[in-house]
Scaffold this motif. Sequence first.
Motif, mmCIF file in Angstrom:
data_model
loop_
_atom_site.group_PDB
_atom_site.id
_atom_site.type_symbol
_atom_site.label_atom_id
_atom_site.label_comp_id
_atom_site.label_asym_id
_atom_site.label_seq_id
_atom_site.Cartn_x
_atom_site.Cartn_y
_atom_site.Cartn_z
ATOM 1 N N VAL A 1 0.837 -1.197 0.000
ATOM 2 C CA VAL A 1 0.000 0.000 0.000
ATOM 3 C C VAL A 1 0.872 1.248 0.000
ATOM 4 O O VAL A 1 0.595 2.210 -0.728
ATOM 5 C CB VAL A 1 -0.949 0.006 1.223
ATOM 6 C CG1 VAL A 1 -1.634 1.345 1.356
ATOM 7 C CG2 VAL A 1 -1.983 -1.077 1.080
ATOM 8 N N ALA B 1 -1.255 6.280 -14.894
ATOM 9 C CA ALA B 1 -0.503 5.357 -14.052
ATOM 10 C C ALA B 1 -1.147 5.187 -12.690
ATOM 11 O O ALA B 1 -0.848 4.246 -11.965
ATOM 12 C CB ALA B 1 0.922 5.868 -13.892
ATOM 13 N N ALA B 2 -2.045 6.135 -12.334
ATOM 14 C CA ALA B 2 -2.655 6.075 -11.012
ATOM 15 C C ALA B 2 -3.740 5.007 -10.927
ATOM 16 O O ALA B 2 -4.054 4.518 -9.846
ATOM 17 C CB ALA B 2 -3.254 7.429 -10.649
ATOM 18 N N LEU C 1 2.748 11.403 -8.558
ATOM 19 C CA LEU C 1 1.879 11.856 -9.645
ATOM 20 C C LEU C 1 1.133 13.123 -9.251
ATOM 21 O O LEU C 1 1.003 14.063 -10.036
ATOM 22 C CB LEU C 1 0.882 10.760 -10.005
ATOM 23 C CG LEU C 1 1.454 9.567 -10.753
ATOM 24 C CD1 LEU C 1 0.401 8.489 -10.918
ATOM 25 C CD2 LEU C 1 1.976 9.985 -12.126
ATOM 26 N N ASN D 1 1.327 16.580 -11.184
ATOM 27 C CA ASN D 1 0.213 16.973 -12.032
ATOM 28 C C ASN D 1 -0.598 18.153 -11.532
ATOM 29 O O ASN D 1 -1.176 18.895 -12.324
ATOM 30 C CB ASN D 1 -0.724 15.778 -12.240
ATOM 31 C CG ASN D 1 -0.017 14.646 -12.945
ATOM 32 O OD1 ASN D 1 1.012 14.839 -13.574
ATOM 33 N ND2 ASN D 1 -0.573 13.451 -12.833
ATOM 34 N N LEU E 1 -5.537 -1.105 -6.565
ATOM 35 C CA LEU E 1 -4.932 -1.829 -5.450
ATOM 36 C C LEU E 1 -5.502 -1.379 -4.122
ATOM 37 O O LEU E 1 -5.904 -2.180 -3.285
ATOM 38 C CB LEU E 1 -3.411 -1.618 -5.454
ATOM 39 C CG LEU E 1 -2.682 -2.217 -4.258
ATOM 40 C CD1 LEU E 1 -2.658 -3.725 -4.354
ATOM 41 C CD2 LEU E 1 -1.265 -1.694 -4.154
ATOM 42 N N ILE E 2 -5.558 -0.062 -3.929
ATOM 43 C CA ILE E 2 -6.028 0.457 -2.651
ATOM 44 C C ILE E 2 -7.496 0.096 -2.440
ATOM 45 O O ILE E 2 -7.903 -0.272 -1.340
ATOM 46 C CB ILE E 2 -5.793 1.982 -2.584
ATOM 47 C CG1 ILE E 2 -4.292 2.251 -2.575
ATOM 48 C CG2 ILE E 2 -6.454 2.600 -1.371
ATOM 49 C CD1 ILE E 2 -3.898 3.691 -2.466
ATOM 50 N N TYR F 1 -2.630 10.941 -15.359
ATOM 51 C CA TYR F 1 -3.041 10.112 -14.232
ATOM 52 C C TYR F 1 -3.252 8.663 -14.590
ATOM 53 O O TYR F 1 -3.739 7.884 -13.804
ATOM 54 C CB TYR F 1 -4.316 10.671 -13.600
ATOM 55 C CG TYR F 1 -4.018 11.737 -12.586
ATOM 56 C CD1 TYR F 1 -4.454 13.040 -12.765
ATOM 57 C CD2 TYR F 1 -3.273 11.438 -11.457
ATOM 58 C CE1 TYR F 1 -4.149 14.004 -11.843
ATOM 59 C CE2 TYR F 1 -2.974 12.400 -10.515
ATOM 60 C CZ TYR F 1 -3.407 13.688 -10.711
ATOM 61 O OH TYR F 1 -3.111 14.642 -9.800
ATOM 62 N N LEU G 1 1.610 7.295 -6.281
ATOM 63 C CA LEU G 1 0.469 8.194 -6.398
ATOM 64 C C LEU G 1 0.831 9.608 -5.976
ATOM 65 O O LEU G 1 0.469 10.587 -6.640
ATOM 66 C CB LEU G 1 -0.672 7.702 -5.490
ATOM 67 C CG LEU G 1 -1.795 6.926 -6.159
ATOM 68 C CD1 LEU G 1 -2.737 6.403 -5.099
ATOM 69 C CD2 LEU G 1 -2.544 7.810 -7.136
ATOM 70 N N LEU H 1 3.875 1.415 -1.138
ATOM 71 C CA LEU H 1 4.518 1.455 -2.447
ATOM 72 C C LEU H 1 3.603 2.158 -3.448
ATOM 73 O O LEU H 1 4.030 3.064 -4.182
ATOM 74 C CB LEU H 1 4.805 0.025 -2.912
ATOM 75 C CG LEU H 1 5.459 -0.174 -4.276
ATOM 76 C CD1 LEU H 1 6.809 0.483 -4.318
ATOM 77 C CD2 LEU H 1 5.603 -1.657 -4.572
ATOM 78 N N ALA H 2 2.337 1.754 -3.456
ATOM 79 C CA ALA H 2 1.380 2.378 -4.359
ATOM 80 C C ALA H 2 1.200 3.852 -4.030
ATOM 81 O O ALA H 2 1.188 4.705 -4.920
ATOM 82 C CB ALA H 2 0.031 1.658 -4.280
ATOM 83 N N LEU I 1 -2.945 1.788 -9.246
ATOM 84 C CA LEU I 1 -2.667 2.027 -7.834
ATOM 85 C C LEU I 1 -3.966 2.191 -7.059
ATOM 86 O O LEU I 1 -4.119 1.665 -5.957
ATOM 87 C CB LEU I 1 -1.820 3.297 -7.681
ATOM 88 C CG LEU I 1 -0.536 3.307 -8.492
ATOM 89 C CD1 LEU I 1 0.089 4.676 -8.475
ATOM 90 C CD2 LEU I 1 0.426 2.276 -7.953
ATOM 91 N N VAL I 2 -4.894 2.947 -7.652
ATOM 92 C CA VAL I 2 -6.176 3.120 -6.995
ATOM 93 C C VAL I 2 -6.889 1.773 -6.898
ATOM 94 O O VAL I 2 -7.511 1.453 -5.889
ATOM 95 C CB VAL I 2 -7.040 4.148 -7.769
ATOM 96 C CG1 VAL I 2 -8.442 4.188 -7.216
ATOM 97 C CG2 VAL I 2 -6.409 5.526 -7.699
ATOM 98 N N LEU J 1 5.763 -3.293 -9.885
ATOM 99 C CA LEU J 1 4.547 -2.789 -9.263
ATOM 100 C C LEU J 1 3.330 -3.497 -9.851
ATOM 101 O O LEU J 1 2.419 -3.903 -9.127
ATOM 102 C CB LEU J 1 4.456 -1.280 -9.511
ATOM 103 C CG LEU J 1 3.429 -0.519 -8.683
ATOM 104 C CD1 LEU J 1 3.629 -0.794 -7.217
ATOM 105 C CD2 LEU J 1 3.560 0.968 -8.959
#
Lengths: 333, 291, 247
Positions: free
Chosen positions: A117, B264-265, A127, A131, B271-272, B262, A124, A119-120, B268-269, B223
């Motif tokens: 988590v 790449a996000a 980013l 951005n 996963l969460i 975004y 994020l 790591l993610a 990740l989202v 990842l």
Amino acid sequence: MKLDLPRILGLIGAVIAVFLLLVMPFGLGKYGLFILSQWAVMSIAALGLNLTLGYAGQVSLAQGAFVGLGAYTGAILTTNGWPMIVAVILAIVLCFAVGWCLGYPALRVQHHYLAFVTLAFSTLAFLLFRNEEWLTKGIYGIDGVPRPSLFGLSTDSAIRFYFLCLASLALVAFGVWWLIRSPWGRAFVALRENPIRALSLGVDTRRYILMAFAIGSALGGVAGVLYAPLVEFIDPTPFTLSLSLNLLLMVIVGGQGFFGGPFLGAAISVLLPEWLRFTQGYYLLIYAAFVLGLLVYSPTGLLGILDRYLTARSTRAASAKRAAATATLGDAR
Amino acid sequence: MSQLINLIVSGCATGSIYALVAIGFTLLWQTSQTINFAQGEFVMLPAFFMLAAVNIGLPFWAGILVGTALSLLLLGVGFKRMIVDPMLRHGTLPLAIATMALSLFMKESVKEFYSAEAQPFPSIIPNVDLHFWGATVSTQSLGVLALAILAVIALQFLLTRTSVGRQMQAAAQNPTTARILGIPVERMIMYTFLINAALVSLASLLVTPVYLAKFSSGETLGLAAFIAAIVGGFNQVRGAIAGGLLLGIVDNLAATYISTQYRAAVPLVLLIVVILFRPQGLLGSAEERTV
Amino acid sequence: MKTVLKVENIVKRFGGITAVGGVSFEVGEGEILGIIGPNGCGKSTLFNCILGQLTPNEGQVHVDGKLTTGLRPCELNRLGVSRTFQLLQVFPQLTVRENLILSGQEHRGTMASRLFGKRDAGLGAEADKMIGFFKLGHLAGEKAGGLSYGQQKLLDAAMAFMAGPRLVLLDEPAGGVNLTMLASLKDRLQAINREQGATFVVIEHNMEFVMSLCTRVLVLAEGRVLAEGSPAEVRANPEVVEAYLGH
């Protein structure tokens, strides 16, 4: 307080270190002071990570992101006229809250999920920094981050700012020391050594681990708020996974779970590029190889090696004492 | 609509590569409690071995063989003997951290000893656009998908139909009992590492032509592998496959429909969200809680 | 007599195996209940279900009238349920005194008071009292890892009692302890039972220990209750004899 060898050595080491830290700066130029200040700032972040990793036994790969969060908080607020202390408070609250929100669901499931988590989250966060230009100015960065004034004294000069960093480090170190010596510290030892037993004694392991992670993250934020005026320019580039990994390795190399570990690890990490400058690009490779070798030999880092040596000495001494005692008592069994 | 089909097919192709890497990752965890944070670099490296072989004059097919052999040796046997075995006696956490240091080491090694620049890599599948039912699908996507499926089927066959495979499963589920039954548990664990090395080599061969060979490509791939494994269900191979495919499709759709900034996000989202609402993963079973 | 522990129809399955197949019993205040049975009869699994280590497939557990099935062990502990383990589980890095303070600190105050309050959480005197009671005085400042097995056993028991529990579950407390230490342990347990009014449930293999310590005995076999009664009654029960000899 028992004055055994490790304690004496630790005290001597601390005294020497404090002396050097107070006296050395006067003989250093601007660059030297920058390195020293960087060490102090990274030590704060590493102290926080040591709480998470060394005391609560959790891997966080987001400490770099929390430093970034703190840095941006500091940069945005101070370039808009707010005093740095406000930035510090906000960074603490923000990083603590984010840490809590990340940790709560992750730890509920499986303990190793926190690593993934974080790591993610690290990616994020990067980013977001890159951005959200309206807030962070994106890749253009925030320039001219001012150094604060304390009680009318400006910290613009390198040496004054260094002492600010040092004072902050001392404050944070005191706080962490207090925490470790409190009943919380006992709970951490217990949940690291034997979580099942700790639970059966009423220790809410999940709550303690979560607190350690949240507090550790908040300290990362504090480091970030100091980092911003140190480098005076904040852009997303430093706040990648590499920084998180670097901080993790600092704690590991120094010795996780030892109070002095982060200081030592941060020193090695900050000074290494300087010492190994003659190897040109290879220093990171050498560092990685060194860490791998060190881990195999001593997973508790450099201080772990020292601790093992001292424990072995005292065990040998104790065995010798016992052997001598039984010898004089004859067959006492 | 035709674009959607195209996206889904190429998503499945990328996803199948993620699946291969995630399967290897899950296998290592299941059999030896190894969380390999260097898994992404494991996928990055074999391509460089193959390139190096070609550079010294070997034809491409020989380069593939040499590269794979080197990978099996270093990422399979070498990894287990030199890193996993010494670290495992200290615990799972130190081993996980050692793999993080390893990933840094591998990245820097390639950067220093080969090149910091992205290198082109030839594809073993010719890239031709096929048109049918109004949709455009590249042969590369289909080829990757086909090869990956073959690999997974072969692996399943090995694990469930052969004696060695069943021994491996027994060793993974209950090493103590397996030892009592006379199964050479250590050797079975070594086989898992070799299988992982083979899987990452294949993944490397399939993915590098598209993304080019670069020392840093391990980060995103690693990842993706972790996300695929967790989203699918950390404890199972089937989960890794499902997670990988899902991730590939989601990733591809995101690339098209979400801003490049975004995109790449999205994984990740994902996963969460999975960890929040269905932590056992899509195919996983709710285990006894951690307490 | 007030019921401290009520176990109703606990069932626990592991895959195809039913480790505990419907066990019910009650324990009154101040009783010392012994649970015996041949190896593999489900004693430890039953304990773990009562203590929150495992969640039973069916059945309920009530402590002091409160439903406790499925609570986490730390929550149970704070309700006044304590345990010792089959395998010794003291904290080797902490001193004897610290082990005891740890055992009581989570029962007082809040997380905040533990952070900002006194170092010993106000338990220094109580820890010393417990050390005296279990005759560990000369070892108070030693690291628990350096104690002998028997001494660690005593510490383990002491830790279970630090928080003044209502109910203590002891998992094979006599295991691996020599005769002198065993007599001492039994003596201490009986003393605490009298003084604190604590209720005990003891799993044991050592017949002698169980029969002389317990006021009531429950016999388990193959996950079910085989017999229940006073030590003398149970010893004379032919089914019990067969269950043991049959294995």
